[in-house]
Design a protein around this motif. Structure first.
Motif, PDB file in Angstrom:
ATOM      1  N   PRO A  93      31.028 -33.094  18.369  1.00  0.00           N
ATOM      2  CA  PRO A  93      32.947 -33.303  17.653  1.00  0.00           C
ATOM      3  C   PRO A  93      33.091 -32.967  16.540  1.00  0.00           C
ATOM      4  O   PRO A  93      34.405 -32.928  16.013  1.00  0.00           O
ATOM      5  CB  PRO A  93      32.552 -34.746  17.721  1.00  0.00           C
ATOM      6  CG  PRO A  93      31.436 -34.951  18.907  1.00  0.00           C
ATOM      7  CD  PRO A  93      30.563 -33.802  18.214  1.00  0.00           C
ATOM      8  N   ALA A  94      32.712 -33.538  15.665  1.00  0.00           N
ATOM      9  CA  ALA A  94      32.766 -32.269  14.478  1.00  0.00           C
ATOM     10  C   ALA A  94      33.167 -31.201  13.919  1.00  0.00           C
ATOM     11  O   ALA A  94      34.751 -31.177  13.518  1.00  0.00           O
ATOM     12  CB  ALA A  94      31.472 -32.465  12.958  1.00  0.00           C
ATOM     13  N   PHE A  95      32.502 -30.038  14.429  1.00  0.00           N
ATOM     14  CA  PHE A  95      32.699 -28.861  14.782  1.00  0.00           C
ATOM     15  C   PHE A  95      34.534 -28.414  15.275  1.00  0.00           C
ATOM     16  O   PHE A  95      34.820 -27.766  15.043  1.00  0.00           O
ATOM     17  CB  PHE A  95      32.305 -27.856  15.648  1.00  0.00           C
ATOM     18  CG  PHE A  95      32.331 -26.483  15.983  1.00  0.00           C
ATOM     19  CD1 PHE A  95      31.833 -25.563  14.750  1.00  0.00           C
ATOM     20  CD2 PHE A  95      32.930 -25.985  16.515  1.00  0.00           C
ATOM     21  CE1 PHE A  95      32.407 -23.864  14.816  1.00  0.00           C
ATOM     22  CE2 PHE A  95      33.359 -24.939  16.896  1.00  0.00           C
ATOM     23  CZ  PHE A  95      32.744 -23.974  16.427  1.00  0.00           C
ATOM     24  N   GLN A  96      34.482 -29.360  16.099  1.00  0.00           N
ATOM     25  CA  GLN A  96      36.062 -29.008  16.889  1.00  0.00           C
ATOM     26  C   GLN A  96      36.674 -29.675  16.876  1.00  0.00           C
ATOM     27  O   GLN A  96      38.248 -29.368  16.232  1.00  0.00           O
ATOM     28  CB  GLN A  96      35.401 -29.374  18.340  1.00  0.00           C
ATOM     29  CG  GLN A  96      35.007 -28.391  18.740  1.00  0.00           C
ATOM     30  CD  GLN A  96      34.623 -29.388  20.590  1.00  0.00           C
ATOM     31  OE1 GLN A  96      35.121 -30.140  21.298  1.00  0.00           O
ATOM     32  NE2 GLN A  96      34.345 -28.666  21.666  1.00  0.00           N
ATOM     33  N   ALA A  97      36.785 -30.539  15.147  1.00  0.00           N
ATOM     34  CA  ALA A  97      37.886 -31.511  14.114  1.00  0.00           C
ATOM     35  C   ALA A  97      37.295 -30.321  13.163  1.00  0.00           C
ATOM     36  O   ALA A  97      38.081 -31.167  12.106  1.00  0.00           O
ATOM     37  CB  ALA A  97      37.432 -32.961  14.142  1.00  0.00           C
ATOM     38  N   ALA A  98      36.838 -29.309  13.099  1.00  0.00           N
ATOM     39  CA  ALA A  98      36.690 -28.594  11.439  1.00  0.00           C
ATOM     40  C   ALA A  98      36.920 -30.043  10.585  1.00  0.00           C
ATOM     41  O   ALA A  98      37.116 -28.829   9.431  1.00  0.00           O
ATOM     42  CB  ALA A  98      38.265 -27.567  11.422  1.00  0.00           C
ATOM     43  N   THR A  99      36.037 -30.395  10.695  1.00  0.00           N
ATOM     44  CA  THR A  99      35.337 -31.445   9.402  1.00  0.00           C
ATOM     45  C   THR A  99      33.779 -31.992   9.386  1.00  0.00           C
ATOM     46  O   THR A  99      33.366 -31.675  10.197  1.00  0.00           O
ATOM     47  CB  THR A  99      35.716 -32.647   9.745  1.00  0.00           C
ATOM     48  OG1 THR A  99      35.205 -33.475  11.099  1.00  0.00           O
ATOM     49  CG2 THR A  99      37.302 -32.894   9.893  1.00  0.00           C
ATOM     50  N   ARG A 100      33.671 -31.965   8.357  1.00  0.00           N
ATOM     51  CA  ARG A 100      31.590 -32.784   7.760  1.00  0.00           C
ATOM     52  C   ARG A 100      31.298 -33.096   8.977  1.00  0.00           C
ATOM     53  O   ARG A 100      30.112 -32.858   9.604  1.00  0.00           O
ATOM     54  CB  ARG A 100      31.821 -32.740   6.535  1.00  0.00           C
ATOM     55  CG  ARG A 100      30.383 -32.448   6.227  1.00  0.00           C
ATOM     56  CD  ARG A 100      30.361 -33.044   4.520  1.00  0.00           C
ATOM     57  NE  ARG A 100      28.624 -33.125   4.264  1.00  0.00           N
ATOM     58  CZ  ARG A 100      28.435 -32.344   3.870  1.00  0.00           C
ATOM     59  NH1 ARG A 100      28.333 -31.429   3.704  1.00  0.00           N
ATOM     60  NH2 ARG A 100      26.786 -32.359   2.649  1.00  0.00           N
ATOM     61  N   THR A 101      32.134 -34.158   9.282  1.00  0.00           N
ATOM     62  CA  THR A 101      31.578 -35.429   9.590  1.00  0.00           C
ATOM     63  C   THR A 101      32.287 -35.897  11.008  1.00  0.00           C
ATOM     64  O   THR A 101      33.435 -35.023  11.423  1.00  0.00           O
ATOM     65  CB  THR A 101      31.401 -36.911   8.654  1.00  0.00           C
ATOM     66  OG1 THR A 101      33.175 -37.532   8.381  1.00  0.00           O
ATOM     67  CG2 THR A 101      30.608 -36.832   8.064  1.00  0.00           C
ATOM     68  N   SER A 102      31.804 -36.548  12.158  1.00  0.00           N
ATOM     69  CA  SER A 102      31.783 -36.184  13.461  1.00  0.00           C
ATOM     70  C   SER A 102      32.927 -37.657  13.402  1.00  0.00           C
ATOM     71  O   SER A 102      33.498 -38.624  12.799  1.00  0.00           O
ATOM     72  CB  SER A 102      31.055 -37.458  13.877  1.00  0.00           C
ATOM     73  OG  SER A 102      31.234 -37.317  15.411  1.00  0.00           O
ATOM     74  N   PRO A 103      34.795 -37.256  14.263  1.00  0.00           N
ATOM     75  CA  PRO A 103      35.539 -38.354  14.029  1.00  0.00           C
ATOM     76  C   PRO A 103      35.678 -39.257  14.701  1.00  0.00           C
ATOM     77  O   PRO A 103      36.152 -39.870  14.345  1.00  0.00           O
ATOM     78  CB  PRO A 103      36.764 -36.931  14.457  1.00  0.00           C
ATOM     79  CG  PRO A 103      36.316 -35.924  15.585  1.00  0.00           C
ATOM     80  CD  PRO A 103      34.203 -35.439  14.508  1.00  0.00           C
ATOM     81  N   ILE A 104      34.000 -39.309  15.858  1.00  0.00           N
ATOM     82  CA  ILE A 104      34.405 -40.046  16.788  1.00  0.00           C
ATOM     83  C   ILE A 104      33.470 -41.294  15.947  1.00  0.00           C
ATOM     84  O   ILE A 104      34.227 -42.625  16.106  1.00  0.00           O
ATOM     85  CB  ILE A 104      32.912 -39.578  17.934  1.00  0.00           C
ATOM     86  CG1 ILE A 104      33.895 -38.719  18.869  1.00  0.00           C
ATOM     87  CG2 ILE A 104      33.222 -41.405  18.856  1.00  0.00           C
ATOM     88  CD1 ILE A 104      32.835 -38.175  20.234  1.00  0.00           C
ATOM     89  N   ASP A 105      32.847 -41.086  15.450  1.00  0.00           N
ATOM     90  CA  ASP A 105      31.881 -42.197  14.263  1.00  0.00           C
ATOM     91  C   ASP A 105      31.405 -41.887  13.175  1.00  0.00           C
ATOM     92  O   ASP A 105      31.182 -42.702  12.696  1.00  0.00           O
ATOM     93  CB  ASP A 105      30.980 -42.256  14.695  1.00  0.00           C
ATOM     94  CG  ASP A 105      29.554 -41.184  15.367  1.00  0.00           C
ATOM     95  OD1 ASP A 105      30.343 -40.459  14.669  1.00  0.00           O
ATOM     96  OD2 ASP A 105      29.258 -41.230  16.159  1.00  0.00           O
ATOM     97  N   ARG A 106      32.367 -41.107  12.463  1.00  0.00           N
ATOM     98  CA  ARG A 106      32.603 -40.373  10.992  1.00  0.00           C
ATOM     99  C   ARG A 106      30.887 -40.034  10.829  1.00  0.00           C
ATOM    100  O   ARG A 106      30.520 -40.252   9.551  1.00  0.00           O
ATOM    101  CB  ARG A 106      33.112 -41.366   9.325  1.00  0.00           C
ATOM    102  CG  ARG A 106      33.895 -41.873   9.979  1.00  0.00           C
ATOM    103  CD  ARG A 106      35.385 -40.843  10.513  1.00  0.00           C
ATOM    104  NE  ARG A 106      34.886 -39.263   9.635  1.00  0.00           N
ATOM    105  CZ  ARG A 106      35.584 -38.780   9.924  1.00  0.00           C
ATOM    106  NH1 ARG A 106      37.062 -38.340  10.856  1.00  0.00           N
ATOM    107  NH2 ARG A 106      35.380 -37.214   9.905  1.00  0.00           N
ATOM    108  N   GLY A 107      29.987 -40.105  11.818  1.00  0.00           N
ATOM    109  CA  GLY A 107      29.034 -39.567  11.893  1.00  0.00           C
ATOM    110  C   GLY A 107      28.515 -38.546  10.669  1.00  0.00           C
ATOM    111  O   GLY A 107      28.368 -37.727  11.332  1.00  0.00           O
ATOM    112  N   ASN A 108      27.422 -38.496   9.965  1.00  0.00           N
ATOM    113  CA  ASN A 108      26.948 -37.399   9.515  1.00  0.00           C
ATOM    114  C   ASN A 108      25.188 -37.007   9.992  1.00  0.00           C
ATOM    115  O   ASN A 108      24.682 -37.745   9.680  1.00  0.00           O
ATOM    116  CB  ASN A 108      26.588 -37.335   8.029  1.00  0.00           C
ATOM    117  CG  ASN A 108      26.214 -36.421   6.887  1.00  0.00           C
ATOM    118  OD1 ASN A 108      25.664 -35.286   7.149  1.00  0.00           O
ATOM    119  ND2 ASN A 108      26.291 -36.953   5.538  1.00  0.00           N
TER     120      ASN A 108
END
Ligand SMILES: [Zn+2]
Length: 330
Positions: A93-108
């Motif tokens: 989920p983080a990869f698909q959003a191009a973000t460090r943490t998950s857009p679903i739960d902000r999980g690192n």
């Protein structure tokens, strides 16, 4: 203990090349019976060692995903002795959003271990690796870079461990990876890290920081591919000769390696990655972001060495990591 809800869509222990997914049920507004689908390739041939290979533990770091996509696409079963478990997008989920943490739960994901079978999406991924995949592995290679907010000289790293036999095995694998820099890494925040989970299970870990800034270069991708192949040859999983080039050995003996920001503003870097720095030298300064006519605030190296990491964006905030100095060994 609760079973983990993730199921692989392919066999994990059959000879041949299998491409599929780790399927994690995730019910949500736009998909009532939907799933997070984590791409997975397993390549097995006979008996031998198992390598668990992960990229995008942080979703905005790209050398690992590139190298692992190529490995999964090009490797034939007959090239392998043992097994490759390839997960290019560890935190999908983080990869698909191009973000460090998950857009679903902000999980690192790299702070979520050992995870929870009944936790958040990120904790479920961690739990599956902790209890299902890691026990199968002899060696884990986990690719990192600086992401959008840091940039690094390209290095492979191993940790200082209490178990010196294990430490030697990790250092040997780091040297096999043979990045331009090899670092004995001090973690500033090791609780919950995948690295810690791997090491506590007695498995060899190779981790990297190969670049950053939220992208990858031809050079950093080539370093990832060469290092991956070398490590797999080192463990007898792939055949061939390792490509070994000169590497600079660095240590991070204590917290003096780090420089942190105590203010917000316009970031001016004063030394570039790979530059030698002396203790007391100004490595960066921060200008006011809202007025002229004021002096910048200087940030000085607290030890001598080589600049191995720097803040990447042009603006900086209080608490951000300004720079990291690696100590030259021997
Ligand atoms: Zn990372």
């Amino acid at each position: 203990m609760k079973p983990n809800p993730i199921s692989p869509t392919i066999p994990l222990d059959q000879d041949g090349v299998h491409h599929g997914f780790l399927k994690l049920p995730y019910s949500r507004d736009d998909s009532a019976w939907g799933s997070v689908m984590i791409p997975l390739t397993v390549i097995q041939n006979g008996t031998g060692k198992t390598a668990l290979l992960t990229g995008a533990n942080h979703g905005d770091e790209y050398e690992g995903p590139v190298a692992l996509q190529e490995l999964a696409y090009t490797t034939r079963a007959e090239d392998v002795t043992g097994r490759l478990i390839i997960v290019p997008y560890f935190n999908t989920p983080a990869f698909q959003a191009a973000t460090r943490t998950s857009p679903i739960d902000r999980g690192n994901l790299n702070r979520a271990f050992p995870g929870r079978a009944d936790g958040t999406v990120t904790e479920k991924i961690a739990d599956y690796f902790q209890r299902i995949l890691l026990p199968m592995a002899d060696v884990a290679v986990d690719f990192h870079s600086g992401g959008k907010t840091l940039d690094f000289v390209p290095f492979a790293a191993a940790h200082i461990l209490e178990d010196k036999v294990m430490q030697d095995a990790c250092y040997a694998a780091m040297r096999a990876f043979n990045a331009p820099y090899s670092v004995q890494l001090l973690e500033i925040d090791s609780d919950g890290m995948y690295d810690t989970a791997v090491e506590e299970m007695g498995k060899v870990l190779v981790t990297t920081e190969l670049g950053g800034g939220g992208s990858a270069s031809a050079r950093s991708n080539a370093i990832a591919k060469k290092g991956l192949r070398n490590v797999l040859i080192h463990f007898g999983i792939l055949q061939g000769d390792m490509q070994i080039d000169p590497t600079v050995s660095l240590g991070m003996p204590d917290g003096d390696c780090f420089v942190f920001s105590e203010g917000d503003g316009l970031f001016e870097v004063m030394r570039d990655l790979g530059d030698p720095v002396q203790a007391g030298e100004v490595v960066a300064r921060i200008w006011p972001r809202d007025r002229t006519g004021q002096a910048p605030v200087d940030y000085r190296a607290r030890r001598s060495g080589i600049l191995i990491s720097r803040h990447f964006p042009g603006l900086i905030k209080v608490g951000d990591c300004v720079a990291v100095i690696g100590a030259v060994e021997g």
